[in-house]
Design a protein around this motif. Structure first.
Motif, PDB file in Angstrom:
ATOM      1  N   PRO A 127       4.594 -12.837   7.650  1.00 39.20           N
ATOM      2  CA  PRO A 127       4.458 -12.175   6.352  1.00 39.20           C
ATOM      3  C   PRO A 127       2.993 -12.156   5.908  1.00 39.20           C
ATOM      4  CG  PRO A 127       5.418 -14.370   6.086  1.00 39.20           C
ATOM      5  CD  PRO A 127       5.245 -14.159   7.560  1.00 39.20           C
ATOM      6  N   VAL A 128       2.565 -11.014   5.364  1.00 44.16           N
ATOM      7  CA  VAL A 128       1.166 -10.804   4.980  1.00 44.16           C
ATOM      8  C   VAL A 128       1.107 -10.470   3.496  1.00 44.16           C
ATOM      9  CG1 VAL A 128      -0.839  -9.289   5.293  1.00 44.16           C
ATOM     10  CG2 VAL A 128       0.555  -9.943   7.282  1.00 44.16           C
ATOM     11  N   LYS A 129       0.164 -11.060   2.793  1.00 44.79           N
ATOM     12  CA  LYS A 129      -0.050 -10.697   1.389  1.00 44.79           C
ATOM     13  C   LYS A 129      -1.542 -10.631   1.120  1.00 44.79           C
ATOM     14  CE  LYS A 129       2.077 -11.345  -3.081  1.00 44.79           C
ATOM     15  NZ  LYS A 129       3.114 -12.044  -3.836  1.00 44.79           N
ATOM     16  N   ASN A 130      -1.987  -9.572   0.454  1.00 41.79           N
ATOM     17  CA  ASN A 130      -3.405  -9.383   0.141  1.00 41.79           C
ATOM     18  C   ASN A 130      -4.305  -9.578   1.361  1.00 41.79           C
ATOM     19  OD1 ASN A 130      -2.773  -8.957  -2.574  1.00 41.79           O
ATOM     20  ND2 ASN A 130      -2.780 -11.157  -2.978  1.00 41.79           N
ATOM     21  N   GLY A 131      -3.882  -9.029   2.504  1.00 42.66           N
ATOM     22  CA  GLY A 131      -4.716  -9.069   3.701  1.00 42.66           C
ATOM     23  C   GLY A 131      -4.738 -10.393   4.434  1.00 42.66           C
ATOM     24  N   ARG A 151       0.822  -1.197   0.000  1.00 41.73           N
ATOM     25  CA  ARG A 151       0.000   0.000   0.000  1.00 41.73           C
ATOM     26  C   ARG A 151       0.864   1.258   0.000  1.00 41.73           C
ATOM     27  NH1 ARG A 151      -2.620  -2.151   4.073  1.00 41.73           N
ATOM     28  NH2 ARG A 151      -3.592  -3.788   2.871  1.00 41.73           N
ATOM     29  N   ARG A 152       0.318   2.360  -0.440  1.00 39.60           N
ATOM     30  CA  ARG A 152       1.073   3.609  -0.414  1.00 39.60           C
ATOM     31  C   ARG A 152       0.347   4.661   0.375  1.00 39.60           C
ATOM     32  NH1 ARG A 152       2.592   4.314  -6.740  1.00 39.60           N
ATOM     33  NH2 ARG A 152       3.491   2.255  -6.954  1.00 39.60           N
ATOM     34  N   PRO A 153       0.365   4.560   1.694  1.00 43.25           N
ATOM     35  CA  PRO A 153      -0.377   5.550   2.461  1.00 43.25           C
ATOM     36  C   PRO A 153       0.280   6.924   2.337  1.00 43.25           C
ATOM     37  CG  PRO A 153       0.757   3.998   3.900  1.00 43.25           C
ATOM     38  CD  PRO A 153       1.147   3.659   2.511  1.00 43.25           C
ATOM     39  N   VAL A 154      -0.516   7.943   2.167  1.00 41.00           N
ATOM     40  CA  VAL A 154      -0.012   9.303   2.254  1.00 41.00           C
ATOM     41  C   VAL A 154       0.090   9.581   3.751  1.00 41.00           C
ATOM     42  CG1 VAL A 154      -0.491  11.716   1.776  1.00 41.00           C
ATOM     43  CG2 VAL A 154      -1.140   9.949   0.130  1.00 41.00           C
ATOM     44  N   ILE A 155       1.283   9.864   4.208  1.00 37.28           N
ATOM     45  CA  ILE A 155       1.523   9.923   5.645  1.00 37.28           C
ATOM     46  C   ILE A 155       1.090  11.270   6.224  1.00 37.28           C
ATOM     47  CG2 ILE A 155       3.301   9.787   7.422  1.00 37.28           C
ATOM     48  CD1 ILE A 155       2.677   7.180   5.838  1.00 37.28           C
ATOM     49  N   VAL A 178     -11.229  -4.256   6.723  1.00 38.12           N
ATOM     50  CA  VAL A 178     -10.075  -4.648   7.529  1.00 38.12           C
ATOM     51  C   VAL A 178      -8.806  -4.498   6.704  1.00 38.12           C
ATOM     52  CG1 VAL A 178      -8.936  -6.553   8.753  1.00 38.12           C
ATOM     53  CG2 VAL A 178     -11.423  -6.355   8.841  1.00 38.12           C
ATOM     54  N   ARG A 179      -7.759  -3.993   7.334  1.00 42.80           N
ATOM     55  CA  ARG A 179      -6.448  -4.035   6.699  1.00 42.80           C
ATOM     56  C   ARG A 179      -5.488  -4.778   7.621  1.00 42.80           C
ATOM     57  NH1 ARG A 179      -5.972   1.727   3.343  1.00 42.80           N
ATOM     58  NH2 ARG A 179      -7.583   1.099   1.857  1.00 42.80           N
ATOM     59  N   VAL A 180      -4.827  -5.784   7.075  1.00 43.46           N
ATOM     60  CA  VAL A 180      -3.877  -6.585   7.848  1.00 43.46           C
ATOM     61  C   VAL A 180      -2.475  -6.267   7.364  1.00 43.46           C
ATOM     62  CG1 VAL A 180      -3.294  -8.918   8.627  1.00 43.46           C
ATOM     63  CG2 VAL A 180      -5.627  -8.403   7.910  1.00 43.46           C
ATOM     64  N   ILE A 181      -1.550  -6.155   8.298  1.00 48.67           N
ATOM     65  CA  ILE A 181      -0.162  -5.840   7.952  1.00 48.67           C
ATOM     66  C   ILE A 181       0.743  -6.577   8.932  1.00 48.67           C
ATOM     67  CG2 ILE A 181      -0.195  -3.747   9.409  1.00 48.67           C
ATOM     68  CD1 ILE A 181       1.692  -2.384   7.410  1.00 48.67           C
ATOM     69  N   ASN A 182       1.952  -6.857   8.536  1.00 45.97           N
ATOM     70  CA  ASN A 182       2.929  -7.433   9.449  1.00 45.97           C
ATOM     71  C   ASN A 182       3.103  -6.491  10.658  1.00 45.97           C
ATOM     72  OD1 ASN A 182       6.103  -7.046  10.089  1.00 45.97           O
ATOM     73  ND2 ASN A 182       5.541  -9.199   9.955  1.00 45.97           N
ATOM     74  N   ASP A 183       3.236  -7.062  11.867  1.00 44.58           N
ATOM     75  CA  ASP A 183       3.268  -6.227  13.082  1.00 44.58           C
ATOM     76  C   ASP A 183       4.462  -5.269  13.115  1.00 44.58           C
ATOM     77  OD1 ASP A 183       4.993  -8.360  13.393  1.00 44.58           O
ATOM     78  OD2 ASP A 183       4.454  -8.763  15.479  1.00 44.58           O
ATOM     79  N   ASP A 219      -9.672 -15.202   6.822  1.00 44.15           N
ATOM     80  CA  ASP A 219     -10.322 -14.034   6.210  1.00 44.15           C
ATOM     81  C   ASP A 219     -10.901 -13.124   7.301  1.00 44.15           C
ATOM     82  OD1 ASP A 219     -11.773 -12.186   4.788  1.00 44.15           O
ATOM     83  OD2 ASP A 219     -12.684 -13.652   3.434  1.00 44.15           O
ATOM     84  N   PHE A 220     -10.089 -12.156   7.744  1.00 41.01           N
ATOM     85  CA  PHE A 220     -10.489 -11.266   8.838  1.00 41.01           C
ATOM     86  C   PHE A 220     -11.667 -10.389   8.446  1.00 41.01           C
ATOM     87  CE2 PHE A 220      -6.129 -12.352   9.925  1.00 41.01           C
ATOM     88  CZ  PHE A 220      -6.243 -12.640  11.270  1.00 41.01           C
ATOM     89  N   LYS A 221     -11.697  -9.999   7.177  1.00 43.96           N
ATOM     90  CA  LYS A 221     -12.760  -9.116   6.687  1.00 43.96           C
ATOM     91  C   LYS A 221     -14.118  -9.801   6.839  1.00 43.96           C
ATOM     92  CE  LYS A 221     -13.888  -6.242   2.770  1.00 43.96           C
ATOM     93  NZ  LYS A 221     -13.607  -5.913   1.364  1.00 43.96           N
ATOM     94  N   LYS A 222     -14.143 -11.065   6.425  1.00 44.41           N
ATOM     95  CA  LYS A 222     -15.390 -11.832   6.497  1.00 44.41           C
ATOM     96  C   LYS A 222     -15.794 -12.021   7.968  1.00 44.41           C
ATOM     97  CE  LYS A 222     -17.304 -16.156   4.850  1.00 44.41           C
ATOM     98  NZ  LYS A 222     -16.888 -17.514   4.479  1.00 44.41           N
ATOM     99  N   ALA A 223     -14.819 -12.376   8.802  1.00 43.16           N
ATOM    100  CA  ALA A 223     -15.100 -12.651  10.215  1.00 43.16           C
ATOM    101  C   ALA A 223     -15.567 -11.407  10.963  1.00 43.16           C
ATOM    102  CB  ALA A 223     -13.864 -13.244  10.879  1.00 43.16           C
ATOM    103  N   LEU A 224     -15.081 -10.253  10.553  1.00 42.53           N
ATOM    104  CA  LEU A 224     -15.420  -9.021  11.277  1.00 42.53           C
ATOM    105  C   LEU A 224     -16.598  -8.273  10.662  1.00 42.53           C
ATOM    106  CD1 LEU A 224     -11.803  -7.884  12.066  1.00 42.53           C
ATOM    107  CD2 LEU A 224     -13.616  -7.949  13.794  1.00 42.53           C
ATOM    108  N   GLY A 225     -16.883  -8.524   9.395  1.00 41.77           N
ATOM    109  CA  GLY A 225     -17.981  -7.820   8.736  1.00 41.77           C
ATOM    110  C   GLY A 225     -17.751  -6.327   8.575  1.00 41.77           C
TER     111      GLY A 225
END
Lengths: 233, 233
Positions: free
Chosen positions: A77-81, A2-6, A107-112, A98-104
């Motif tokens: 390591p995380v890829k595509n959430g 991702r390219r977040p604008v900081i 969701v964005r998942v990233i390495n800690d 699938d965190f998105k499905k579980a949380l409804g």
């Protein structure tokens, strides 16, 4: 990637009234915080923790909280959430969960370590080094997060960087020698990756006393800040 | 740091009729090519070459060419379109030289290895290694170009990567041993930088025969392709 604008703070989201729940999943604790709240909640983690049990515990602990979206920092390591590998010090079921499905919710998942790195990012080209059990490394360049694995490159006498300045190295070398090697390795990495500055995080960063001005010590709030920033795009 | 959106060919510019002149400045030759032309021109370079003399020679050689903008690959670190250090094997006057002003056209200047790297880029996370006199290294991640200096990190017996697989290493070790070290170092870098593939460029890349499938051999056209791509944003 991702390219977040900081931005310095999640101000825009705050003004817009959008609230983010940040979950920092560690081997000892899960830490959670949400937009507008000041005190993170700690929940016990451990080697049996599954993603479902983690989400159940987080939902219980934050039952009275409101939030619109969720950031998750996960150890691996995380890829595509989704996680690509089962975390070393947690239970099973994380790969592909699938965190998105579980949380409804979104969701964005990233390495800690990458989440902590993003929280300490201040523009330009930064290297984050996590001085913990192992040696984590993440490069951020113009807001693009680039996970690295510098730990296992050779350093001296056939031993790796991690063998010298990981936690085992800290106990073997002792305080003073360990610190000297941290400085030597910082200088090697600054030159090799042509970075503007280094941020040191991880539990053992507290053993560093004075640091050169191109080195900054991270703090515990960085993981949450990184979690908020994940949505700044 | 620029973020070109990578296209396979400079097709859009070609259709739009915008022509780019690419100048690849090396220590032995200057090579020039422009949009729509097939055969590059080589102009002699050397240790006395100043930027003005270079531009004069290029203008003479390309007097009948038309172009709207110029890409320059230059040997050295570049920031904001200007060289930060005098190139090792050229004359004086390069640091801070204003190519845009001298040419009266839009100009983009980039490190020569980075330009070659960009020309070999095919998406994802790529490491370019230049096997020449020294050992050049450039990371490209999602189109963001990240110049590196991996050459001087320790490798074995207190010697650096460059001392093993730079040109001096090639002559010291001989063909077979040198190739074995190139493979070992490629594997170390692929793991440490978590890249999808490696592109090998530079004069000594021709000594590599078979390469693993995550390694690609660059070619001479890559520098020009990189020069065109600099404008794809």
């Amino acid at each position: 990637m991702r390219r977040p604008v900081i931005s310095a703070t999640p101000l825009r989201a705050y003004i817009a009234g959008v609230k983010t729940l940040v979950i920092d999943v560690g081997g000892t604790n899960i830490k959670v915080l949400a937009t507008g709240r000041r005190v993170p909640i700690k929940i016990e983690s451990g080697p049996d923790l599954t993603p479902r049990a983690m989400l159940r515990a987080v939902r219980e602990a934050t039952a009275k909280w409101t939030y619109d979206r969720v950031s998750i920092g996960a150890p691996g390591p995380v890829k595509n959430g989704r996680l690509l590998r089962e975390p070393w010090n947690l239970g099973p079921g994380w790969v592909g969960f699938d965190f998105k499905k579980a949380l409804g919710k979104p969701v964005r998942v990233i390495n800690d370590a990458a989440m902590q790195a993003l929280g300490g990012y201040n523009g330009g080209k930064m290297l984050f080094l996590g001085l913990g059990t192992g040696l984590g490394s993440t490069l951020i360049c113009d807001g693009v997060i680039i996970p690295l694995e510098l730990a296992h490159l050779p350093y001296r006498h056939g031993k790796t960087y991690e063998e010298y300045i990981g936690d085992a190295g800290y106990h073997r070398l002792g305080d003073g020698d360990w610190r000297r090697h941290v400085f030597t390795i910082i200088d090697l990495f600054v030159a090799a990756l042509v970075v503007d500055y280094i941020v040191l995080g991880g539990g053992n960063a507290r053993h560093m006393k004075r640091v050169p001005k191109y080195v900054r010590l991270g703090n515990n709030a960085n993981a949450f800040r990184g979690g908020y920033r994940l949505w700044d795009d």
